[in-house]
Motif scaffolding. Structure first.
Motif, PDB file in Angstrom:
ATOM      1  N   GLN A  82      21.766 -34.289 -25.931  1.00 28.73           N
ATOM      2  CA  GLN A  82      23.083 -34.024 -25.354  1.00 28.73           C
ATOM      3  C   GLN A  82      22.965 -33.079 -24.179  1.00 28.73           C
ATOM      4  OE1 GLN A  82      24.743 -32.708 -28.998  1.00 28.73           O
ATOM      5  NE2 GLN A  82      26.117 -34.458 -29.140  1.00 28.73           N
ATOM      6  N   GLN A  83      23.857 -33.267 -23.231  1.00 27.90           N
ATOM      7  CA  GLN A  83      23.777 -32.503 -21.980  1.00 27.90           C
ATOM      8  C   GLN A  83      23.804 -31.008 -22.231  1.00 27.90           C
ATOM      9  OE1 GLN A  83      25.142 -34.189 -18.657  1.00 27.90           O
ATOM     10  NE2 GLN A  83      24.963 -32.333 -17.418  1.00 27.90           N
ATOM     11  N   SER A  84      24.652 -30.603 -23.158  1.00 29.06           N
ATOM     12  CA  SER A  84      24.750 -29.169 -23.422  1.00 29.06           C
ATOM     13  C   SER A  84      23.413 -28.611 -23.880  1.00 29.06           C
ATOM     14  CB  SER A  84      25.811 -28.917 -24.489  1.00 29.06           C
ATOM     15  OG  SER A  84      25.517 -29.693 -25.637  1.00 29.06           O
ATOM     16  N   VAL A  85      22.683 -29.432 -24.619  1.00 33.88           N
ATOM     17  CA  VAL A  85      21.368 -28.997 -25.078  1.00 33.88           C
ATOM     18  C   VAL A  85      20.386 -28.981 -23.926  1.00 33.88           C
ATOM     19  CG1 VAL A  85      19.472 -29.569 -26.627  1.00 33.88           C
ATOM     20  CG2 VAL A  85      21.817 -29.902 -27.380  1.00 33.88           C
ATOM     21  N   GLN A  86      20.471 -30.005 -23.103  1.00 36.80           N
ATOM     22  CA  GLN A  86      19.535 -30.103 -21.987  1.00 36.80           C
ATOM     23  C   GLN A  86      19.639 -28.907 -21.070  1.00 36.80           C
ATOM     24  OE1 GLN A  86      20.813 -33.728 -20.211  1.00 36.80           O
ATOM     25  NE2 GLN A  86      19.533 -35.044 -21.493  1.00 36.80           N
ATOM     26  N   ASP A  87      20.874 -28.455 -20.874  1.00 37.86           N
ATOM     27  CA  ASP A  87      21.083 -27.380 -19.916  1.00 37.86           C
ATOM     28  C   ASP A  87      20.415 -26.092 -20.337  1.00 37.86           C
ATOM     29  OD1 ASP A  87      24.471 -28.447 -19.158  1.00 37.86           O
ATOM     30  OD2 ASP A  87      22.526 -29.038 -18.336  1.00 37.86           O
ATOM     31  N   HIS A  88      20.197 -25.946 -21.621  1.00 39.88           N
ATOM     32  CA  HIS A  88      19.697 -24.668 -22.090  1.00 39.88           C
ATOM     33  C   HIS A  88      18.207 -24.652 -22.384  1.00 39.88           C
ATOM     34  CE1 HIS A  88      24.058 -24.141 -22.856  1.00 39.88           C
ATOM     35  NE2 HIS A  88      23.772 -22.984 -22.314  1.00 39.88           N
ATOM     36  N   LEU A  89      17.536 -25.683 -21.962  1.00 45.39           N
ATOM     37  CA  LEU A  89      16.103 -25.722 -22.231  1.00 45.39           C
ATOM     38  C   LEU A  89      15.344 -24.992 -21.145  1.00 45.39           C
ATOM     39  CD1 LEU A  89      15.703 -29.472 -23.233  1.00 45.39           C
ATOM     40  CD2 LEU A  89      15.626 -27.515 -24.752  1.00 45.39           C
ATOM     41  N   ASP A  90      14.372 -24.205 -21.549  1.00 41.59           N
ATOM     42  CA  ASP A  90      13.522 -23.600 -20.531  1.00 41.59           C
ATOM     43  C   ASP A  90      12.347 -24.538 -20.245  1.00 41.59           C
ATOM     44  OD1 ASP A  90      11.609 -21.209 -22.567  1.00 41.59           O
ATOM     45  OD2 ASP A  90      12.010 -23.347 -22.787  1.00 41.59           O
ATOM     46  N   LYS A  91      11.585 -24.201 -19.201  1.00 42.40           N
ATOM     47  CA  LYS A  91      10.572 -25.151 -18.723  1.00 42.40           C
ATOM     48  C   LYS A  91       9.523 -25.521 -19.765  1.00 42.40           C
ATOM     49  CE  LYS A  91      11.232 -23.826 -13.968  1.00 42.40           C
ATOM     50  NZ  LYS A  91      10.802 -22.941 -12.907  1.00 42.40           N
ATOM     51  N   PRO A  92       8.953 -24.554 -20.444  1.00 43.52           N
ATOM     52  CA  PRO A  92       7.972 -24.965 -21.457  1.00 43.52           C
ATOM     53  C   PRO A  92       8.601 -25.860 -22.518  1.00 43.52           C
ATOM     54  CG  PRO A  92       7.853 -22.605 -21.086  1.00 43.52           C
ATOM     55  CD  PRO A  92       9.048 -23.104 -20.342  1.00 43.52           C
ATOM     56  N   SER A  93       9.848 -25.624 -22.847  1.00 39.95           N
ATOM     57  CA  SER A  93      10.505 -26.460 -23.859  1.00 39.95           C
ATOM     58  C   SER A  93      10.687 -27.879 -23.374  1.00 39.95           C
ATOM     59  CB  SER A  93      11.870 -25.883 -24.232  1.00 39.95           C
ATOM     60  OG  SER A  93      11.725 -24.623 -24.807  1.00 39.95           O
ATOM     61  N   VAL A  94      11.004 -28.026 -22.104  1.00 37.11           N
ATOM     62  CA  VAL A  94      11.177 -29.379 -21.582  1.00 37.11           C
ATOM     63  C   VAL A  94       9.882 -30.163 -21.737  1.00 37.11           C
ATOM     64  CG1 VAL A  94      11.596 -30.720 -19.498  1.00 37.11           C
ATOM     65  CG2 VAL A  94      12.977 -28.726 -19.965  1.00 37.11           C
ATOM     66  N   ILE A  95       8.807 -29.522 -21.373  1.00 41.56           N
ATOM     67  CA  ILE A  95       7.525 -30.217 -21.495  1.00 41.56           C
ATOM     68  C   ILE A  95       7.178 -30.469 -22.947  1.00 41.56           C
ATOM     69  CG2 ILE A  95       5.064 -30.064 -21.046  1.00 41.56           C
ATOM     70  CD1 ILE A  95       5.546 -28.907 -18.471  1.00 41.56           C
ATOM     71  N   ARG A  96       7.418 -29.492 -23.763  1.00 41.40           N
ATOM     72  CA  ARG A  96       7.112 -29.636 -25.191  1.00 41.40           C
ATOM     73  C   ARG A  96       7.874 -30.811 -25.792  1.00 41.40           C
ATOM     74  NH1 ARG A  96      10.258 -27.108 -29.023  1.00 41.40           N
ATOM     75  NH2 ARG A  96      11.075 -25.608 -27.519  1.00 41.40           N
ATOM     76  N   LEU A  97       9.149 -30.915 -25.474  1.00 42.59           N
ATOM     77  CA  LEU A  97       9.957 -31.986 -26.056  1.00 42.59           C
ATOM     78  C   LEU A  97       9.565 -33.341 -25.495  1.00 42.59           C
ATOM     79  CD1 LEU A  97      13.383 -30.165 -26.114  1.00 42.59           C
ATOM     80  CD2 LEU A  97      12.035 -30.863 -28.071  1.00 42.59           C
ATOM     81  N   THR A  98       9.215 -33.349 -24.221  1.00 41.91           N
ATOM     82  CA  THR A  98       8.810 -34.621 -23.630  1.00 41.91           C
ATOM     83  C   THR A  98       7.536 -35.125 -24.267  1.00 41.91           C
ATOM     84  OG1 THR A  98       9.728 -33.774 -21.582  1.00 41.91           O
ATOM     85  CG2 THR A  98       8.473 -35.814 -21.449  1.00 41.91           C
ATOM     86  N   ILE A  99       6.604 -34.230 -24.462  1.00 44.45           N
ATOM     87  CA  ILE A  99       5.356 -34.630 -25.116  1.00 44.45           C
ATOM     88  C   ILE A  99       5.635 -35.173 -26.508  1.00 44.45           C
ATOM     89  CG2 ILE A  99       3.191 -33.770 -26.066  1.00 44.45           C
ATOM     90  CD1 ILE A  99       3.052 -31.818 -23.762  1.00 44.45           C
ATOM     91  N   SER A 100       6.492 -34.499 -27.243  1.00 45.04           N
ATOM     92  CA  SER A 100       6.827 -34.970 -28.593  1.00 45.04           C
ATOM     93  C   SER A 100       7.444 -36.354 -28.547  1.00 45.04           C
ATOM     94  CB  SER A 100       7.817 -34.012 -29.255  1.00 45.04           C
ATOM     95  OG  SER A 100       7.170 -32.858 -29.680  1.00 45.04           O
ATOM     96  N   TYR A 101       8.365 -36.523 -27.614  1.00 45.14           N
ATOM     97  CA  TYR A 101       9.040 -37.815 -27.500  1.00 45.14           C
ATOM     98  C   TYR A 101       8.022 -38.929 -27.285  1.00 45.14           C
ATOM     99  CZ  TYR A 101      11.915 -41.487 -25.535  1.00 45.14           C
ATOM    100  OH  TYR A 101      12.504 -42.683 -25.289  1.00 45.14           O
ATOM    101  N   ILE A 102       7.115 -38.687 -26.365  1.00 38.88           N
ATOM    102  CA  ILE A 102       6.137 -39.717 -26.037  1.00 38.88           C
ATOM    103  C   ILE A 102       5.221 -39.991 -27.225  1.00 38.88           C
ATOM    104  CG2 ILE A 102       4.167 -40.252 -24.570  1.00 38.88           C
ATOM    105  CD1 ILE A 102       5.605 -38.563 -22.411  1.00 38.88           C
ATOM    106  N   ARG A 103       4.795 -38.939 -27.873  1.00 39.37           N
ATOM    107  CA  ARG A 103       3.910 -39.131 -29.023  1.00 39.37           C
ATOM    108  C   ARG A 103       4.591 -39.912 -30.130  1.00 39.37           C
ATOM    109  NH1 ARG A 103       1.262 -33.299 -30.185  1.00 39.37           N
ATOM    110  NH2 ARG A 103      -0.752 -34.209 -30.577  1.00 39.37           N
ATOM    111  N   MET A 104       5.851 -39.610 -30.383  1.00 38.52           N
ATOM    112  CA  MET A 104       6.568 -40.302 -31.454  1.00 38.52           C
ATOM    113  C   MET A 104       6.673 -41.782 -31.176  1.00 38.52           C
ATOM    114  SD  MET A 104       7.203 -38.897 -34.089  1.00 38.52           S
ATOM    115  CE  MET A 104       8.176 -40.203 -34.766  1.00 38.52           C
ATOM    116  N   HIS A 105       7.001 -42.091 -29.953  1.00 33.33           N
ATOM    117  CA  HIS A 105       7.159 -43.507 -29.653  1.00 33.33           C
ATOM    118  C   HIS A 105       5.830 -44.230 -29.635  1.00 33.33           C
ATOM    119  CE1 HIS A 105      11.478 -43.845 -29.101  1.00 33.33           C
ATOM    120  NE2 HIS A 105      11.410 -42.562 -28.840  1.00 33.33           N
ATOM    121  N   ALA A 106       4.814 -43.541 -29.203  1.00 35.47           N
ATOM    122  CA  ALA A 106       3.491 -44.163 -29.280  1.00 35.47           C
ATOM    123  C   ALA A 106       3.119 -44.398 -30.731  1.00 35.47           C
ATOM    124  CB  ALA A 106       2.465 -43.254 -28.613  1.00 35.47           C
TER     125      ALA A 106
END
Lengths: 376, 554
Positions: A37-61
């Motif tokens: 959700q956008q409200s969540v996205q707005d509050h992410l700091d940079k390391p968190s963005v990368i962390r979540l993206t990595i998780s997303y990719i790993r899960m789908h793989a």
């Protein structure tokens, strides 16, 4: 000379500012790509963005990944359990879905939500290195920290150091067991930060919660993915509502000697309370289950709560029943305010569920069963 | 923490920087991200920035003092100017971003990216459902309370029970016998057994707990752990069969998640297992013994196993007995002869180990796994020897060192065991000031580096493994036992650490730091929570529990 230097410094500073701005914008773009959700996205700091993206990719793989070569697959079939690839899972279940649609109309999302809510736990996918690749979004209710705060972090950062060895053992996969079920069942202490009002606070005021994790391991050979454990994690409740028939409670000193048991024990197993006081639970159970009981006892001593798994309790007069115990360590007396520093005596409280009828009733395995033949 | 992730891939950007090149931006991006950059109108600026970067760098080079500006970033020198640190960080970030951008599918292919119909989530609902099925051997079940009619059951039941979901499920609930009307929201947890059908080749019956022997082979039960809660459902949702019961009143139903209980490796070992206790050598013995020694378990219970040992073996077995009480290891005996009911002797070999209570660290009993030694060629000699032994029993009294032989010319075999056991008890009382009280144990835990239980659990598990043949379950067991036991040994060293650094800032008044987990509750809360929950009963439950008899020390 100095003016030159000054000019260069200004240029350098402006360039740095621009770079930082561009970088931030890129991160914002990346966070917008995340399915949150956008409200969540707005509050992410940079390391968190990368962390979540990595998780997303790993899960789908992980979900799409094949689970091995043909040779491995045929070996799996021999062992009686076939690990299917992600595609095959879906096709297989889709077929059944079509049949089922006639009889009910529960959406998969509703069902999943109901499932997780009824389970009173959350789903966790744990990589072999201990990264929490995925957590279902109800994790916030149980842990106080949200899915976005936790996902992608390593579990070793959140669990009690004394439990790390046990976690590592559970993360290890042997070749043989992978294809034959690879079940996992263990108890760990994890930091949690829920408040009374249900809102989460920061980790500084975190407390330990005892988590019961059950599930299985999955091997993945896809390049972007790792082998992992898929677990449901339930905080162990301190309370059990008792159903009347096949459950009894008992109280023990810390060395597992009975200090009390309720009357249902007499109905179910035939021992009177007086007979049991001071006796150790190890005397009451089948020798071969000593291991199971020891592990339960250790869990209690170290983690203060435990689920025993199934073991056998000997019945008065012969035979045994299968039981499972849920136990916790509690203070045995109300603490007195007048002696604040006093050492608090502890005791163990067990709720035991009887799972089976009496098996092999004619067999008397222990001295306790023989004295005064019990007549039903 | 998450920076570690990015640091882990830091080598590449470091190398790139070392080559003195800026990482290339343009060609490697998927169109989506590329368009983003272009949209910003920053491309020129960006490359300009990079150009600027290099210019700056060179200028900085000129400006900087000697220090040997080494372009190789691997030399992380503390005096490295801040600029270079910054540049390195930037390059690292950029490269990582590029890598990630390359991995994310370009928007437009639409595979599980954003679910426009519902709230966005990391996994699609479908994926989550499949994940859940893999993790849990269970299914969702909704049952109406009044008629115990199944209202809904999820499709995963077909995997668990091998039943076709559409065809209907025959439910035989053992416990509770009836589902009384209970208040909404109440949490329920119980175990029940459901019938399942055998499907050829798929599920092995040994996965499920054995039921009473009267069950026919065609229908077996599996045991499920059901947890859930009560909720009311409007009667319109219930199956309307025109029963005439549609009175419009809300009915209750039970929503539970039913999990298959993990299979227990209770495969009996091929040998018998006897459990003498240390104080009075008495037995608790499992059924297999009868076939070997001829006695029923109840016939030997209460006797000392020394009475059955052959005289020649008494010495060595007494020695082993002493050893095992003092050792954490499994002790193997040599072959020895054991008197059967019929007077003959059978050759056995045993493994003994003493079981210590994890809390008190005292020996509670000895577990003996005994194996018949076959083909030892004793038969002829044995017969001859037996008759001799029986005659000479009263004459030759083996002198066992350390034990008083003051009992007279006849040492009662039973006393051997007791005397050895008492030796141990004496040594206990010398060691501990307060032997068996539970209070000293937390401190005992902290002081000992290696609680005795740890090798025991692992060795017992491994012996069981050998005994019952290899099966994945027993391997699991030994592993989990090992996990627990090594956790124990680790924790004993760490317990003192915990006491010094409680997770909470405030010192707890109770010494509950040694039992972590409880410091999160005040003792009042903990105690009351447990008591109140145990006292929770529902009005119509019938057996509301005779709680007057509850002996709580409150």
């Amino acid at each position: 000379m100095t003016a030159n230097k000054e000019k260069k410094r200004v240029i350098s500073r402006d360039a740095a500012r621009r770079r930082r701005r561009v970088e931030s914008e890129v991160f914002v773009d990346l966070s917008r790509l995340l399915p949150l959700q956008q409200s969540v996205q707005d509050h992410l700091d940079k390391p968190s963005v990368i962390r979540l993206t990595i998780s997303y990719i790993r899960m789908h793989a992980l979900l799409k990944g094949k689970t091995g070569t043909k040779a491995e697959a045929s070996h799996a079939v021999k062992c009686g359990q076939v690990m299917k690839s992600g595609e095959e899972w879906r096709e297989c279940d889709r077929g059944r879905d079509d049949e089922g649609k006639k009889t009910d109309d529960v959406e998969p999302s509703e069902e999943t939500n109901m499932f997780l809510r009824t389970l009173e736990g959350f789903l966790m996918v744990l990589s072999i290195e201990g990264d929490m690749i995925y957590l279902s979004d109800n994790v916030g209710i149980h842990m106080g920290l949200t899915q976005t705060e936790l996902m992608g972090h390593n579990i070793f950062e959140f669990t009690h150091p004394c439990d790390h060895e046990e976690i590592r053992n559970n993360l290890r996969l042997t070749g043989e067991e992978v294809w034959c079920g690879a079940k996992r069942d263990f108890v760990v202490r994890i930091k949690s930060a829920p408040t009374h009002r249900g809102r989460s606070c920061n980790l500084k005021s975190a407390t330990w919660k005892v988590l019961h994790c059950q599930g299985r391991a999955k091997v993945c050979v896809a390049p972007a993915s790792v082998s992992c454990l898929m677990l449901t994690c339930q905080p162990l409740p301190l309370s059990h509502t008792l159903l009347s028939t096949h459950t009894f409670t008992s109280q023990h000193s810390m060395d597992m000697r009975f200090t009390y048991c309720d009357q249902r024990m007499t109905l179910l197993l035939g021992y009177s309370t007086e007979e049991l006081l001071g006796r150790s639970i190890y005397d009451l159970c089948h020798t071969l289950d000593t291991n199971c009981l020891t592990k339960n006892h250790l869990n209690l001593c170290l983690k203060s709560q435990s689920v025993s798994g199934q073991y056998r309790m000997l019945v008065r007069g012969g035979g045994y029943v299968w039981v499972e115990s849920h136990s916790a360590v509690i203070p045995s007396v109300r603490p007195s305010k007048s002696r604040p520093g006093a050492h608090q005596p502890l005791c163990i409280l067990c709720v035991t569920y009887v799972l089976s009828g009496v098996e092999e009733p004619s067999m008397q395995l222990s001295l306790d069963q023989t004295v005064h033949r019990y007549v039903r | 923490m998450s920076a570690n992730g990015s640091d882990g891939t830091a080598d590449r950007p470091a190398d790139l920087a070392a080559e003195g090149e800026c990482p290339k931006q343009a060609g490697s991006l998927p169109p989506a991200v590329e368009s983003l950059r272009k949209r910003k109108g920053d491309v020129e600026e960006r490359s300009g920035t990079h150009g600027q970067q290099s210019v700056d760098f060179q200028m900085d080079d000129d400006l900087s003092r000697s220090e040997g500006e080494d372009q190789q970033v691997k030399m992380k020198c503390f005096r490295e100017p801040h600029r270079q640190i910054e540049k390195r960080r930037r390059d690292k970030m950029n490269t990582l971003i590029d890598e990630l951008a390359a991995m994310i599918p370009a928007s437009g292919t639409g595979s599980a990216f954003t679910d426009t119909t519902s709230k966005p989530s990391i996994l699609s609902q479908d994926d989550l459902k499949h994940l859940l099925l893999r993790a849990v051997d269970g299914f969702l079940l909704v049952v109406s309370c009044d008629r115990a009619k199944i209202l809904f059951i999820s499709e995963s039941v077909s995997k668990i029970l091998n039943l076709n979901r559409v065809a209907g499920v025959q439910v035989q609930v053992d416990a509770p016998a009836r589902l009384p009307l209970l208040s909404t929201g109440a949490r329920r947890s119980f175990f029940c057994r459901l019938k399942h059908s055998r499907v050829a080749g798929k599920q092995e019956d040994k996965h499920f707990l054995p039921c009473t022997s009267k069950k026919k082979d065609t229908s077996r039960y599996c045991t499920l752990h059901c947890t859930g809660y009560m909720r009311s459902c409007p009667s319109s949702q219930l199956d309307s069969e025109g029963d005439g019961e549609m009175e419009g009143s809300d009915r209750s139903c039970l929503v539970t998640v039913c999990r298959l209980l993990s299979p227990v490796s209770h495969q009996p070992p091929k040998e018998l297992s006897i459990r003498p206790s240390e104080f009075v050598t008495r037995w608790a013995i499992d059924g297999k013994a009868t076939t070997v020694i001829g006695y029923l378990p109840q016939e030997v219970l209460g006797t000392s196993c020394y009475e059955y040992f052959h005289q020649d073996d008494l010495l060595h077995l007494a020695d082993k007995h002493r050893q095992v009480l003092r050792s954490k290891e499994k002790i193997e005996t040599h072959c020895y002869k054991f008197k059967t009911k019929y007077g003959s002797y059978v050759s056995l070999q045993s493994q003994w180990f003493s079981f210590t209570n994890p809390w008190t660290k005292e020996v509670e009993f000895i577990v003996s796994s005994n194996q018949v030694v076959l083909g030892s060629g004793h038969t002829k000699d044995e017969e001859a020897g037996n008759s001799k032994a029986l005659q000479e029993d009263t004459k030759q009294i083996p002198i066992i060192p350390g034990l008083s032989s003051g009992v007279g010319t006849m040492i009662y075999a039973g006393s051997i065991g007791t005397q050895i056991a008492n030796e141990l008890m004496d040594s206990y009382s010398k060691m501990n000031s307060s032997p068996s009280s539970g209070a000293c144990s937390p401190f005992g835990l902290a002081q000992e580096k290696c609680p005795r239980v740890s090798p025991l659990t692992s060795t017992s598990a491994s012996s069981r493994e050998e005994a019952s043949g290899s099966s994945s379950q027993s391997q699991c067991d030994s592993r989990t036992a090992e996990g627990a036991s090594s956790a124990a040994s680790e924790s004993s060293a760490a317990v003192s650490r915990i006491a010094l650094n409680p997770i909470q800032g405030e010192p707890s008044q109770l010494d509950l730091d040694l039992v972590p987990g409880l410091s999160s509750f005040s003792s009042d809360e903990a105690a009351m929570a447990v008591i109140m929950s145990l006292l929770e009963t529902d009005v119509n439950m019938g057996e509301s529990g005779d709680f007057e008899g509850l002996h709580w020390p409150f």
